[in-house]
Structures are given as structure tokens and as C-alpha cells.
Scaffold this active site. Structure first.
Site, PDB file in Angstrom:
ATOM      1  N   LYS A  71      14.083 -25.565  34.565  1.00  0.00           N
ATOM      2  CA  LYS A  71      14.231 -25.517  33.103  1.00  0.00           C
ATOM      3  C   LYS A  71      15.664 -25.734  32.602  1.00  0.00           C
ATOM      4  CE  LYS A  71      10.292 -22.653  31.778  1.00  0.00           C
ATOM      5  NZ  LYS A  71       9.865 -21.489  30.977  1.00  0.00           N
ATOM      6  N   ASP A 107       8.891 -21.928  24.280  1.00  0.00           N
ATOM      7  CA  ASP A 107       8.548 -20.576  24.754  1.00  0.00           C
ATOM      8  C   ASP A 107       8.764 -19.503  23.677  1.00  0.00           C
ATOM      9  OD1 ASP A 107       7.678 -21.218  27.295  1.00  0.00           O
ATOM     10  OD2 ASP A 107       9.670 -21.019  28.199  1.00  0.00           O
TER      11      ASP A 107
HETATM   12  P1  NAP Z   1      13.509 -14.450  35.588  1.00  0.00           P
HETATM   13  O1  NAP Z   1      14.367 -15.407  34.842  1.00  0.00           O
HETATM   14  O2  NAP Z   1      13.513 -14.450  37.058  1.00  0.00           O
HETATM   15  O3  NAP Z   1      13.895 -12.962  35.046  1.00  0.00           O
HETATM   16  C1  NAP Z   1      13.375 -11.843  35.621  1.00  0.00           C
HETATM   17  C2  NAP Z   1      13.770 -10.592  34.833  1.00  0.00           C
HETATM   18  O4  NAP Z   1      13.022  -9.510  35.355  1.00  0.00           O
HETATM   19  C3  NAP Z   1      15.251 -10.194  34.977  1.00  0.00           C
HETATM   20  O5  NAP Z   1      15.647  -9.551  33.784  1.00  0.00           O
HETATM   21  C4  NAP Z   1      15.206  -9.189  36.132  1.00  0.00           C
HETATM   22  O6  NAP Z   1      16.214  -8.220  36.073  1.00  0.00           O
HETATM   23  C5  NAP Z   1      13.898  -8.490  35.851  1.00  0.00           C
HETATM   24  N1  NAP Z   1      13.283  -7.923  37.049  1.00  0.00           N
HETATM   25  C6  NAP Z   1      12.766  -8.604  38.102  1.00  0.00           C
HETATM   26  N2  NAP Z   1      12.280  -7.739  39.004  1.00  0.00           N
HETATM   27  C7  NAP Z   1      12.496  -6.486  38.512  1.00  0.00           C
HETATM   28  C8  NAP Z   1      12.227  -5.173  38.993  1.00  0.00           C
HETATM   29  N3  NAP Z   1      11.605  -4.965  40.163  1.00  0.00           N
HETATM   30  N4  NAP Z   1      12.603  -4.119  38.241  1.00  0.00           N
HETATM   31  C9  NAP Z   1      13.223  -4.310  37.046  1.00  0.00           C
HETATM   32  N5  NAP Z   1      13.511  -5.524  36.539  1.00  0.00           N
HETATM   33  C10 NAP Z   1      13.151  -6.609  37.270  1.00  0.00           C
HETATM   34  O7  NAP Z   1      11.981 -14.642  35.169  1.00  0.00           O
HETATM   35  P2  NAP Z   1      11.403 -15.256  33.801  1.00  0.00           P
HETATM   36  O8  NAP Z   1      11.315 -16.727  33.910  1.00  0.00           O
HETATM   37  O9  NAP Z   1      12.133 -14.658  32.656  1.00  0.00           O
HETATM   38  O10 NAP Z   1       9.904 -14.717  33.835  1.00  0.00           O
HETATM   39  C11 NAP Z   1       9.617 -13.347  33.786  1.00  0.00           C
HETATM   40  C12 NAP Z   1       8.144 -13.106  33.590  1.00  0.00           C
HETATM   41  O11 NAP Z   1       7.759 -13.560  32.294  1.00  0.00           O
HETATM   42  C13 NAP Z   1       7.239 -13.876  34.550  1.00  0.00           C
HETATM   43  O12 NAP Z   1       7.043 -13.198  35.719  1.00  0.00           O
HETATM   44  C14 NAP Z   1       5.964 -14.012  33.758  1.00  0.00           C
HETATM   45  O13 NAP Z   1       5.117 -12.918  33.998  1.00  0.00           O
HETATM   46  C15 NAP Z   1       6.410 -13.957  32.329  1.00  0.00           C
HETATM   47  N6  NAP Z   1       6.271 -15.267  31.659  1.00  0.00           N
HETATM   48  C16 NAP Z   1       5.137 -15.482  30.964  1.00  0.00           C
HETATM   49  C17 NAP Z   1       4.972 -16.668  30.299  1.00  0.00           C
HETATM   50  C18 NAP Z   1       3.706 -16.883  29.501  1.00  0.00           C
HETATM   51  O14 NAP Z   1       3.430 -18.032  29.143  1.00  0.00           O
HETATM   52  N7  NAP Z   1       2.968 -15.850  29.171  1.00  0.00           N
HETATM   53  C19 NAP Z   1       5.941 -17.665  30.361  1.00  0.00           C
HETATM   54  C20 NAP Z   1       7.120 -17.414  31.101  1.00  0.00           C
HETATM   55  C21 NAP Z   1       7.257 -16.214  31.750  1.00  0.00           C
HETATM   56  P3  NAP Z   1      17.670  -8.437  36.795  1.00  0.00           P
HETATM   57  O15 NAP Z   1      18.500  -9.203  35.806  1.00  0.00           O
HETATM   58  O16 NAP Z   1      18.152  -7.055  37.036  1.00  0.00           O
HETATM   59  O17 NAP Z   1      17.410  -9.210  38.068  1.00  0.00           O
END
Ligand code: NAP
Length: 277
Positions: A71, A107
Site C-alpha cells: 500500500k 479505507d
Molecule cells: P498493521 O499496520 O500491521 O497494524 C497493526 C496494529 O495492531 C498496530 O497498531 C500494532 O501495535 C497493533 N497490534 C498488533 N498486534 C497486537 C497485539 N498483540 N496487542 C496489541 N496491539 C497489537 O495492520 P493494519 O493494516 O492496520 O490492519 C489491522 C487490522 O485491521 C487487520 O488485522 C484487519 O483485521 C483490520 N482491517 C480490516 C479491514 C476491513 O476491510 N474491514 C481493512 C483493513 C484492515 P504496535 O504498533 O504496538 O505493533
């Protein structure tokens, strides 16, 4: 029927095999009688540099979605980027037109449309964003335009970086903190981390669910499962809950309109996904 006039849409990511976008978009295209097909393409990061020129060279390509991990990286290969995607610093939708590749990010607006479908206009609210990754970024930039936003995260430094970036670009004051802050003052909580997502569906929520009350709206961007532990516990405490299916559908619906100029039927998209999860 696929013929020599069929246009191509798709998704690039790595991996892509679990994506629901092909099923959702092909259903919407069929429903509107549009002569397009939507395919998933697994693009290794080493090959990303070939994608945009390749898509431009194939005249049948109208555009594609971009997912993890491309992205941000895709931006350097595009000809134009719309303002929203520029602010967020990430692109999830590319339109190919007149030999130009134009980047968008749907998004954040997808989350707003999903929220507003459930609770009406979202303006002047006190919103807590839980997580500071890519999804949190898109959501925070969109909702910060007309709401008060606070971002909390496991790694506070990441919440701080995101809050400062939004503050600078939108000239707004954005709060930030760790996961232990008092959540009682917020109207809307939006959980954006993967905690609770399949297959780890029993993972404990990262905020104190006992602080959730009946006046709150709790949204989880996860759609598999449809009801995460966080949503279940919030519902038990009387809060209105919203899962991530609406975001998935609306970010896709906005992309669909960017490519085809036609609004898809979001109900058709939603129903198709509900039937397969
Ligand atoms: P990302 O960029 O990898 O960000 C992950 C976030 O989650 C970071 O803030 C990370 O914190 C935190 N995190 C990960 N594991 C954790 C844990 N065990 N405990 C506490 N915090 C934790 O991922 P992303 O692209 O933002 O996506 C995140 C989620 O959004 C996806 O898994 C998905 O379920 C959802 N999503 C949904 C859609 C939809 O269309 N509905 C679209 C996109 C994403 P740190 O900074 O501390 O690492």
C-alpha cells in the site's frame, strides 16, 4: 460471459489467496451487468516495480486494489495520487485511464460510510482509535476532519508518530496514549488491531471491556469472526456494536465506482460475503 471486450480489475498483495474481494466484486459486477472480471494477483515485493507499467500496457486493465504489503510502496510507481491518499501516505485503489495510473485510498471513507449507515452523521464526536497501524491511519485521517480523535496503541511511540503526522497535516490537535488510558469519555471506540481475528478468536481484548457502557458505539474492523470477543463483551454491556464487514464492503464500493463510474449495490456485496464467512 467473458469475451474480447471484457475489462480486467484485480487485487495485488502478498499473500492474496484469503481475500474476499474477488468474490465481492465479481458479484457486484454481475449484478450491474458490467463486462469486467476481478482477479487476485499474488505479487512478490521484488516484482511490484513491474505491475503499474504492465497493467498500463494491457489495455484491458481498468484498475486494481492494493493490499498488504504494497500500500505504501506502490506510490512511487504511480502517475498521480489523490489528496486523500497523499495525506494518508498509502494507496488501496489504482485506476488506469489514458495510460495514467492514479492512486486513491478508500479505507477511511469506507469506515465513515459504514459507521454512518449504522448511527447517522458522524460529526463532533469524541472518538478513540485503538491501534496505530495502516488501518488506524486511514480511519484517523478521515474522522479527524470533523471529530476529536485520540489514538492509543501498544507501542505508544507509534501512536505519537501518527497523532503528530495528522496534527501537522490537518492542523488539528490529536491526542495519543497507551492502552491503559481511561476510555469512559469517548462516544465511539474503533478497534483497528488484529487482536481477536481468526484463527486467534479467543484472544483477550486489549482494552478494559468493563469500562464499556451502553452509551458507547464500539466498532471492530475485524470481520472474521463477525462478532469478536470485544464486540460480544461490548454488546453484553449495552453498547451498540459494528463489525468490519461494512468497512470491507464500502471501501470496495467506492473503488468500484472509481473504476466503472457506476455505484454497486452494497447490499448484494454484503450478502455475498455474509454467505461465505
Ligand atoms: P498493521 O499496520 O500491521 O497494524 C497493526 C496494529 O495492531 C498496530 O497498531 C500494532 O501495535 C497493533 N497490534 C498488533 N498486534 C497486537 C497485539 N498483540 N496487542 C496489541 N496491539 C497489537 O495492520 P493494519 O493494516 O492496520 O490492519 C489491522 C487490522 O485491521 C487487520 O488485522 C484487519 O483485521 C483490520 N482491517 C480490516 C479491514 C476491513 O476491510 N474491514 C481493512 C483493513 C484492515 P504496535 O504498533 O504496538 O505493533
Amino acid at each position: 460471459m467473458i469475451d474480447s471486450k471484457t475489462k480486467l480489475l484485480g487485487l495485488i498483495g502478498h499473500p492474496v489467496e484469503h481475500s474476499l474481494s474477488p468474490i465481492m466484486h465479481n458479484e457486484a459486477l454481475r449484478h450491474r451487468n458490467l463486462n469486467y472480471v476481478y482477479l487476485a494477483f499474488d505479487v512478490h515485493p521484488n516484482n511490484l516495480k513491474y505491475v503499474v507499467n504492465g497493467a498500463k500496457a494491457l489495455e484491458t486493465f481498468s484498475g486494481f486494489n492494493v493490499t498488504v504489503p504494497h500500500k505504501v510502496e506502490i506510490i512511487k510507481y504511480l502517475d498521480e495520487i489523490d489528496r486523500e491518499a497523499q495525506l494518508i501516505g498509502a494507496v488501496n485503489t489504482v485506476k488506469i485511464k489514458d495510460n495514467k495510473a492514479i492512486g486513491y485510498n478508500t479505507d477511511g471513507l469506507g469506515v465513515r460510510m459504514s459507521l454512518e449507515e449504522e448511527i447517522g452523521k458522524v460529526k463532533g464526536k469524541n472518538i478513540l482509535i485503538i491501534g496505530a497501524g495502516g488501518a488506524a491511519r486511514a480511519v484517523s485521517f478521515e474522522l479527524a476532519k470533523d471529530n476529536t480523535i485520540t489514538i492509543i496503541n501498544r507501542t505508544v511511540e507509534n501512536a505519537k508518530t501518527l497523532a503528530k503526522d495528522i496534527s501537522n497535516k490537518l492542523n488539528k490537535n490529536i491526542g495519543y496514549g497507551g492502552l491503559n488510558i481511561d476510555i469512559e469519555d469517548y462516544n465511539i471506540l474503533i478497534h483497528t488491531t488484529p487482536v481477536g481475528m481468526y484463527p486467534n478468536i479467543n484472544a483477550k481484548p486489549i482494552i478494559d471491556v468493563d469500562k464499556i457502557n451502553k452509551d458507547m458505539i464500539v466498532m471492530d474492523l475485524i470481520y472474521n469472526p463477525m462478532e469478536t470477543v470485544l464486540l460480544k463483551e461490548s454488546r453484553k454491556r449495552g453498547a451498540k456494536t459494528i463489525n468490519g464487514l461494512g468497512m470491507l464492503v464500502y471501501q470496495g464500493a467506492i473503488a468500484f465506482e472509481i473504476w466503472t463510474g457506476i455505484k454497486p449495490d452494497v447490499k448484494v456485496m454484503k450478502r455475498k460475503i455474509e454467505n461465505i464467512i
